[in-house]
Motif scaffolding. Structure first.
Motif, mmCIF file in Angstrom:
data_model
loop_
_atom_site.group_PDB
_atom_site.id
_atom_site.type_symbol
_atom_site.label_atom_id
_atom_site.label_comp_id
_atom_site.label_asym_id
_atom_site.label_seq_id
_atom_site.Cartn_x
_atom_site.Cartn_y
_atom_site.Cartn_z
ATOM 1 N N MET A 1 9.471 -0.675 9.838
ATOM 2 C CA MET A 1 8.904 -1.120 8.562
ATOM 3 C C MET A 1 9.699 -0.492 7.425
ATOM 4 O O MET A 1 9.800 0.727 7.333
ATOM 5 N N THR A 2 10.287 -1.281 6.588
ATOM 6 C CA THR A 2 11.074 -0.790 5.469
ATOM 7 C C THR A 2 10.217 -0.692 4.217
ATOM 8 O O THR A 2 9.549 -1.646 3.850
ATOM 9 N N PHE A 3 10.256 0.454 3.572
ATOM 10 C CA PHE A 3 9.445 0.655 2.379
ATOM 11 C C PHE A 3 10.285 0.413 1.135
ATOM 12 O O PHE A 3 11.299 1.077 0.932
ATOM 13 N N PRO A 4 9.897 -0.538 0.275
ATOM 14 C CA PRO A 4 10.680 -0.824 -0.923
ATOM 15 C C PRO A 4 10.604 0.325 -1.918
ATOM 16 O O PRO A 4 9.566 0.955 -2.074
ATOM 17 N N ASN A 5 11.720 0.622 -2.571
ATOM 18 C CA ASN A 5 11.745 1.677 -3.575
ATOM 19 C C ASN A 5 11.324 1.173 -4.945
ATOM 20 O O ASN A 5 11.161 1.957 -5.869
ATOM 21 N N ARG A 6 11.171 -0.130 -5.082
ATOM 22 C CA ARG A 6 10.793 -0.691 -6.358
ATOM 23 C C ARG A 6 9.275 -0.721 -6.501
ATOM 24 O O ARG A 6 8.577 -1.340 -5.702
ATOM 25 N N LEU A 7 8.794 -0.050 -7.520
ATOM 26 C CA LEU A 7 7.357 -0.035 -7.753
ATOM 27 C C LEU A 7 6.879 -1.392 -8.240
ATOM 28 O O LEU A 7 7.586 -2.082 -8.975
ATOM 29 N N HIS A 66 17.873 7.072 3.347
ATOM 30 C CA HIS A 66 19.063 7.293 4.172
ATOM 31 C C HIS A 66 18.959 8.486 5.109
ATOM 32 O O HIS A 66 19.713 8.569 6.083
ATOM 33 N N CYS A 67 18.070 9.433 4.808
ATOM 34 C CA CYS A 67 17.979 10.620 5.665
ATOM 35 C C CYS A 67 17.369 10.257 7.017
ATOM 36 O O CYS A 67 16.872 9.145 7.227
ATOM 37 N N SER A 68 17.397 11.205 7.938
ATOM 38 C CA SER A 68 16.892 10.929 9.285
ATOM 39 C C SER A 68 15.408 10.584 9.272
ATOM 40 O O SER A 68 14.949 9.713 10.022
ATOM 41 N N SER A 69 14.645 11.224 8.380
ATOM 42 C CA SER A 69 13.210 10.924 8.297
ATOM 43 C C SER A 69 12.975 9.492 7.835
ATOM 44 O O SER A 69 12.135 8.770 8.383
ATOM 45 N N CYS A 70 13.739 9.068 6.811
ATOM 46 C CA CYS A 70 13.590 7.703 6.300
ATOM 47 C C CYS A 70 13.956 6.675 7.367
ATOM 48 O O CYS A 70 13.298 5.644 7.491
ATOM 49 N N ASN A 74 11.421 3.869 8.760
ATOM 50 C CA ASN A 74 11.749 2.443 8.712
ATOM 51 C C ASN A 74 11.763 1.810 10.095
ATOM 52 O O ASN A 74 11.572 0.599 10.223
ATOM 53 N N ALA A 75 11.954 2.625 11.113
ATOM 54 C CA ALA A 75 11.952 2.116 12.498
ATOM 55 C C ALA A 75 10.576 2.240 13.140
ATOM 56 O O ALA A 75 10.401 1.899 14.317
ATOM 57 N N ASP A 76 9.590 2.717 12.371
ATOM 58 C CA ASP A 76 8.227 2.918 12.890
ATOM 59 C C ASP A 76 8.188 3.918 14.035
ATOM 60 O O ASP A 76 7.380 3.782 14.970
ATOM 61 N N THR A 77 9.042 4.926 13.996
ATOM 62 C CA THR A 77 9.088 5.908 15.095
ATOM 63 C C THR A 77 8.982 7.342 14.606
ATOM 64 O O THR A 77 9.238 8.277 15.364
ATOM 65 N N HIS A 78 8.607 7.537 13.342
ATOM 66 C CA HIS A 78 8.494 8.905 12.818
ATOM 67 C C HIS A 78 7.269 9.578 13.435
ATOM 68 O O HIS A 78 6.146 9.077 13.318
ATOM 69 N N PRO A 79 7.459 10.729 14.111
ATOM 70 C CA PRO A 79 6.321 11.363 14.798
ATOM 71 C C PRO A 79 5.268 11.927 13.848
ATOM 72 O O PRO A 79 4.127 12.173 14.271
ATOM 73 N N ASP A 80 5.639 12.142 12.576
ATOM 74 C CA ASP A 80 4.686 12.702 11.614
ATOM 75 C C ASP A 80 4.092 11.650 10.682
ATOM 76 O O ASP A 80 3.493 11.994 9.658
ATOM 77 N N PHE A 81 4.286 10.390 11.033
ATOM 78 C CA PHE A 81 3.684 9.301 10.248
ATOM 79 C C PHE A 81 2.759 8.517 11.177
ATOM 80 O O PHE A 81 3.208 7.839 12.108
ATOM 81 N N ILE A 82 1.461 8.624 10.929
ATOM 82 C CA ILE A 82 0.451 8.036 11.816
ATOM 83 C C ILE A 82 -0.341 6.992 11.035
ATOM 84 O O ILE A 82 -0.843 7.272 9.943
ATOM 85 N N GLN A 83 -0.455 5.808 11.598
ATOM 86 C CA GLN A 83 -1.228 4.742 10.961
ATOM 87 C C GLN A 83 -2.394 4.337 11.862
ATOM 88 O O GLN A 83 -2.198 4.024 13.038
ATOM 89 N N ILE A 84 -3.582 4.374 11.292
ATOM 90 C CA ILE A 84 -4.799 3.990 12.001
ATOM 91 C C ILE A 84 -5.318 2.701 11.390
ATOM 92 O O ILE A 84 -5.583 2.630 10.190
ATOM 93 N N GLN A 85 -5.468 1.677 12.220
ATOM 94 C CA GLN A 85 -5.969 0.382 11.753
ATOM 95 C C GLN A 85 -6.683 -0.300 12.916
ATOM 96 O O GLN A 85 -6.552 0.140 14.068
ATOM 97 N N PRO A 86 -7.463 -1.350 12.647
ATOM 98 C CA PRO A 86 -8.113 -2.061 13.752
ATOM 99 C C PRO A 86 -7.084 -2.538 14.782
ATOM 100 O O PRO A 86 -6.000 -3.001 14.418
#
Length: 335
Positions: A1-7, A66-70, A74-86
């Motif tokens: 998932m790519t997050f846009p930088n434009r507000l 561009h960093c490793s975290s970003c 963007n690949a939906d594989t960051h271990p410290d980013f957790i999404q809870i949804q139905p």
């Protein structure tokens, strides 16, 4: 998932508020983001999450991308980013998902930045899940931010709301929404009345207006209004129309009907066309308003308000529309 930088243009104030948390080193352990559907609450939360997870965020607070975290985000594989949804559309968030979350939060974050949990929509937690979720708020773990997103904060337990910082995303001015929609669709806002109608249908929510424009929702609304008028003229059975309508998305349809009734009441009081929810339907609405009883319209309006509250229950949608349309039929029958 790519997050846009434009507000999104109507979120600048909210973004500055979020950035102030970072600048003051007071990142909230729990943040509740509220606002109507179609205002970009999820996009705002994701952008804030990406900024918190980024190793080298920009001066504006947005992620560098561009960093490793970003790259992991963007690949939906960051271990410290957790999404809870139905787990399935139309389902709730169950206690099993919250217990799994609690288990993950007992471990330390794997990166040196913040760990972020997003629960969306938070009001979909059932009672057991909400009670279990309180443990996350009462016993926060290190460098962890929990972001709750909802368009129905009243459905959240007070015990959860009281433990969160609040951020409301408000509906922008109609001109802002129309201008943004015109830019996205690459057309002239000044001459394109369809854009303005879609914004009105979406109750001013730009992203929902864009969805309506792409899905030809205005065409569906016009077809429903024609059926509504046919019932008023005794040309169609309310029961047959209800059978067709229960297959449609109930929430926008109830809003459309409510807006027609409100406009009829406004026409009764000779309101300006520009002040109607449906200015393109002014002529048939004006004609109807001249021969309907105001008392009957208010009675129908009360029913619609009640039905809007019942949409999230297990109510039979066909019976709901039958009740509305039969009352509409009766209101017109003696006229």
């Amino acid at each position: 998932m790519t997050f846009p930088n434009r507000l999104l243009p109507w979120q600048q104030h909210q973004w500055e508020h979020l950035c102030s948390y970072i600048a003051q080193k007071r990142i909230p352990q729990a943040l509740l983001i509220t606002g109507n559907k179609g205002l970009g609450k999820q996009q705002l939360a994701h952008q804030f999450a990406a900024g918190l997870l980024c190793a080298t965020p920009q001066a504006s607070g947005t992620a560098c991308g561009h960093c490793s975290s970003c790259l992991l985000v963007n690949a939906d594989t960051h271990p410290d980013f957790i999404q809870i949804q139905p787990e399935e559309p139309g389902k709730g968030i169950g206690i099993g998902q919250i217990r799994s979350l609690i288990g993950r939060l007992t471990l330390k974050p794997q990166f040196e930045t913040q760990r972020v949990v997003i629960v969306n929509p938070a009001d979909k937690m059932n009672n057991a899940a909400a009670n279990a979720f309180l443990k996350c708020l009462e016993e926060p773990t290190e460098r962890t931010s929990i972001i709750l997103i909802t368009e129905k904060p009243a459905k959240l337990p007070a015990t959860i709301i009281s433990r969160c910082q609040k951020l409301a995303v408000v509906t922008p001015d109609k001109d802002v929404a129309v201008k943004w929609l015109a830019e996205i669709m690459q057309c002239d806002a000044a001459t394109n009345k369809t854009l303005q109608l879609n914004v009105s249908l979406a109750q001013g929510a730009p992203l929902l207006a864009l969805e309506y424009a792409n899905d030809q929702t205005l065409t569906l609304r016009n077809e429903c209004f024609d059926a509504w008028m046919a019932i008023a003229k005794q040309l169609k059975s309310p029961v047959i129309i209800a059978e067709d309508w229960h297959k449609l998305p109930a929430s926008p349809l109830i809003f459309w009907i409510t807006s027609w009734v409100i406009d009829l009441i406004k026409c009764f009081y000779q309101a300006q066309v520009a002040n109607l929810y449906n200015p393109d339907l002014n002529e048939p609405l004006q004609e109807l308003s001249r021969r309907l009883e105001l008392k009957g319209l208010y009675k129908l309006y009360d029913l619609l308000l009640s039905d809007r509250q019942r949409l999230d229950t297990q109510i039979n949608k066909q019976l709901l529309f039958e009740e509305i349309l039969i009352q509409w039929y009766e209101l017109n029958r003696s006229k």
